[in-house]
Design a protein around this motif. Sequence first.
Motif, PDB file in Angstrom:
ATOM      1  N   ALA A 207       0.449  -1.328  -0.153  1.00 20.59           N
ATOM      2  CA  ALA A 207      -0.043  -0.111   0.117  1.00 20.59           C
ATOM      3  C   ALA A 207       0.802   0.734  -0.479  1.00 20.59           C
ATOM      4  O   ALA A 207       0.201   2.488  -0.192  1.00 20.59           O
ATOM      5  N   LEU A 210       0.908   4.045  -2.947  1.00 19.84           N
ATOM      6  CA  LEU A 210      -0.019   4.801  -2.784  1.00 19.84           C
ATOM      7  C   LEU A 210       0.736   6.465  -2.543  1.00 19.84           C
ATOM      8  O   LEU A 210      -0.279   7.043  -2.897  1.00 19.84           O
ATOM      9  N   PHE A 213       1.043   9.718  -5.427  1.00 19.96           N
ATOM     10  CA  PHE A 213       0.335  10.493  -5.628  1.00 19.96           C
ATOM     11  C   PHE A 213       0.284  11.299  -4.863  1.00 19.96           C
ATOM     12  O   PHE A 213       0.068  13.385  -5.350  1.00 19.96           O
TER      13      PHE A 213
END
Length: 291
Positions: A207, A210, A213
């Motif tokens: 994860a 991410l 972003f």
Amino acid sequence: MGTVLDSHFLALTAIVTVAYQFIFFVITALFKIDQVTDFAGSTNFIILALLTLILKSTWHFRQIVLTLLVVVWGLRLGIFLLMRILQWGEDRRFDEMRGNLVKLIVFWTLQAVWVWTVSLPVTIVNGSDGGGSLKPADVIGWTMWVFGFLIEAAADQQKLTFKNSPENRGKWCDVGVWKYSRHPNYFGEILLWWGIFVAASPVLEGAEYLVIFGPLFLTLLLLFVSGIPLLEASSDKKHGSLGAYRFYKKTTSPLVPLPRGVYGNLPGWCKAVFLLELPFYSRNLPEEAAV
């Protein structure tokens, strides 16, 4: 998720960012000044990078390099923008904000989100054990950062010199790297932050990817919100009736630096799809002048 927040300082950096930006929001709201706005943004990046590096104290070479890259970028940009606004006196972006508390709150909230989000790759790296031995991605990312940094710094200095010359009063900047891109400073900034993400990638797992972003948010912000659209609109309103300006816009890439002889001869669909010549960048041109 609680472990991730603790080990990677995500909650701490969010609190520090909000508190730091709130201090400068109060200053601008009370005294209605623009001089501290960009300085507050760039120095906040430095604070987060150094804070997470020192608190974790792993001192891996990858962590030190990425932190230094952020510090160098933040110092250069912060000092440059501070000196520029002190010289110019006011930032026209805030003409409609100084007396509007709601708009000021929105701006400073967005700036806090920008700082925290774009800092995520460095926050994750500094909150880890460093990620082991160096990988090709490290060198690729650092190289991207160097090129982006040099382009951004050159663009900023060239435009400032151009604007400070009396004979250029009322003209659009068309010198140096500005011959090849209408917004080379934004291209440099986007490139260097994507470089930091690439250099952080050997540490990322699951994860944690991410954090892409961060550079994605920066890119979208400059392409669609507070960067290119605002400057294109302002420039089109000033110069849109001039044939020389329309020719400049038609032959000069909006972001990615390219020779004019190449860009000017590309079909419109190619410019739009691959080089981000988005239609709304020209919505403020006179209808017969739209490119």
